[in-house]
Scaffold this motif. Sequence first.
Motif, short mmCIF file in Angstrom:
data_model
loop_
_atom_site.label_atom_id
_atom_site.label_comp_id
_atom_site.label_asym_id
_atom_site.label_seq_id
_atom_site.Cartn_x
_atom_site.Cartn_y
_atom_site.Cartn_z
N ILE A 14 60.70 71.71 -29.01
CA ILE A 14 61.02 70.54 -30.22
C ILE A 14 60.86 71.08 -31.37
O ILE A 14 61.51 70.38 -32.55
N LYS A 15 60.08 71.79 -31.32
CA LYS A 15 59.75 72.31 -33.22
C LYS A 15 59.10 73.84 -32.80
O LYS A 15 58.72 74.29 -32.21
N ARG A 16 59.01 74.39 -33.82
CA ARG A 16 58.93 75.55 -34.39
C ARG A 16 58.73 76.35 -35.74
O ARG A 16 59.35 75.79 -36.84
N SER A 17 57.69 76.81 -35.98
CA SER A 17 57.11 77.00 -37.58
C SER A 17 58.69 78.71 -37.79
O SER A 17 59.04 78.82 -36.10
N GLU A 18 58.11 79.25 -38.59
CA GLU A 18 58.75 80.30 -39.31
C GLU A 18 57.49 81.42 -39.02
O GLU A 18 56.17 80.78 -38.77
N LEU A 19 58.05 82.67 -38.48
CA LEU A 19 57.23 83.88 -37.76
C LEU A 19 56.72 84.13 -39.16
O LEU A 19 57.06 84.42 -40.47
N ARG A 20 55.14 83.69 -39.32
CA ARG A 20 54.61 84.32 -40.39
C ARG A 20 53.57 85.44 -39.84
O ARG A 20 52.90 85.82 -39.05
N HIS A 21 52.54 86.11 -40.83
CA HIS A 21 51.15 86.36 -40.95
C HIS A 21 50.45 86.00 -40.99
O HIS A 21 49.62 85.48 -42.12
N CYS A 50 54.42 64.06 -21.62
CA CYS A 50 53.45 65.32 -22.74
C CYS A 50 54.05 65.96 -24.12
O CYS A 50 55.45 66.92 -23.60
N GLU A 51 53.51 66.28 -24.81
CA GLU A 51 54.57 67.43 -25.93
C GLU A 51 53.33 68.15 -26.31
O GLU A 51 52.21 67.60 -26.19
N VAL A 52 53.33 69.46 -26.56
CA VAL A 52 52.52 70.32 -26.16
C VAL A 52 52.13 70.85 -27.53
O VAL A 52 53.38 72.18 -27.37
N SER A 53 51.24 72.20 -27.93
CA SER A 53 51.65 72.68 -28.88
C SER A 53 51.16 73.76 -28.82
O SER A 53 50.67 74.26 -27.99
N VAL A 54 51.89 74.98 -29.08
CA VAL A 54 51.91 76.18 -28.32
C VAL A 54 51.74 77.52 -29.72
O VAL A 54 52.17 77.19 -30.59
N MET A 55 50.53 78.60 -29.43
CA MET A 55 50.31 78.92 -30.49
C MET A 55 50.94 80.96 -30.45
O MET A 55 50.00 80.78 -28.90
N ALA A 56 51.11 81.61 -30.68
CA ALA A 56 51.89 83.08 -30.47
C ALA A 56 51.33 83.85 -31.80
O ALA A 56 51.30 83.44 -32.75
N LEU A 57 50.93 84.71 -30.61
CA LEU A 57 50.30 85.71 -31.87
C LEU A 57 49.82 87.48 -31.70
O LEU A 57 50.60 87.70 -30.29
N GLY A 58 50.45 87.87 -32.42
CA GLY A 58 50.32 89.92 -32.05
C GLY A 58 51.95 89.77 -31.77
O GLY A 58 53.11 89.14 -31.95
N ASP A 59 51.90 90.85 -30.60
CA ASP A 59 53.65 91.07 -30.47
C ASP A 59 53.99 90.06 -29.08
O ASP A 59 56.00 89.94 -30.11
N ILE A 60 53.39 89.07 -28.56
CA ILE A 60 54.25 87.95 -27.71
C ILE A 60 54.52 87.13 -28.85
O ILE A 60 56.39 86.09 -28.73
N ALA A 61 54.48 86.18 -30.26
CA ALA A 61 54.92 85.86 -31.73
C ALA A 61 56.34 86.71 -31.75
O ALA A 61 57.29 86.03 -32.00
N VAL A 62 56.33 87.89 -32.02
CA VAL A 62 57.06 88.60 -32.48
C VAL A 62 58.27 88.64 -31.75
O VAL A 62 59.90 87.82 -31.85
N ARG A 63 58.43 88.74 -29.89
CA ARG A 63 59.19 88.44 -28.78
C ARG A 63 59.80 86.68 -28.84
O ARG A 63 60.23 86.74 -28.59
#
Length: 101
Positions: A14-21, A50-63
């Motif tokens: 339902i929401k997403r950020s831009e890919l950042r570094h 419910c709503e769940v905040s999710v964070m992806a880092l590294g290669d998984i964020a890129v994928r």
Amino acid sequence: MDKRNRVLIDGTVIKRSELRHTPAGTPVLEIVITHLSEQLEAGKHRKVECEVSVMALGDIAVRLGPITIGQRLASKGFIAAKSNRYRHELVLHLEEFELLN
């Protein structure tokens, strides 16, 4: 120390950020998913939303980068405090995912 900290949850983005570094160059993507299901609790059916905040880092964020609002996602990861200041706010740190649509 107990090392069990595993979460499996499906939801719709339902929401997403831009890919950042990060300053160290690590890719980061943050999304929010909404989850809707019916669970059996104490012998009775319970509607769960419910709503769940999710964070992806590294290669998984890129994928995960191409994901769009409305896509369904099966998520696997661990929960952690949002930060030392916001220890009561939890974030699912993504380790694996599968697009469901």
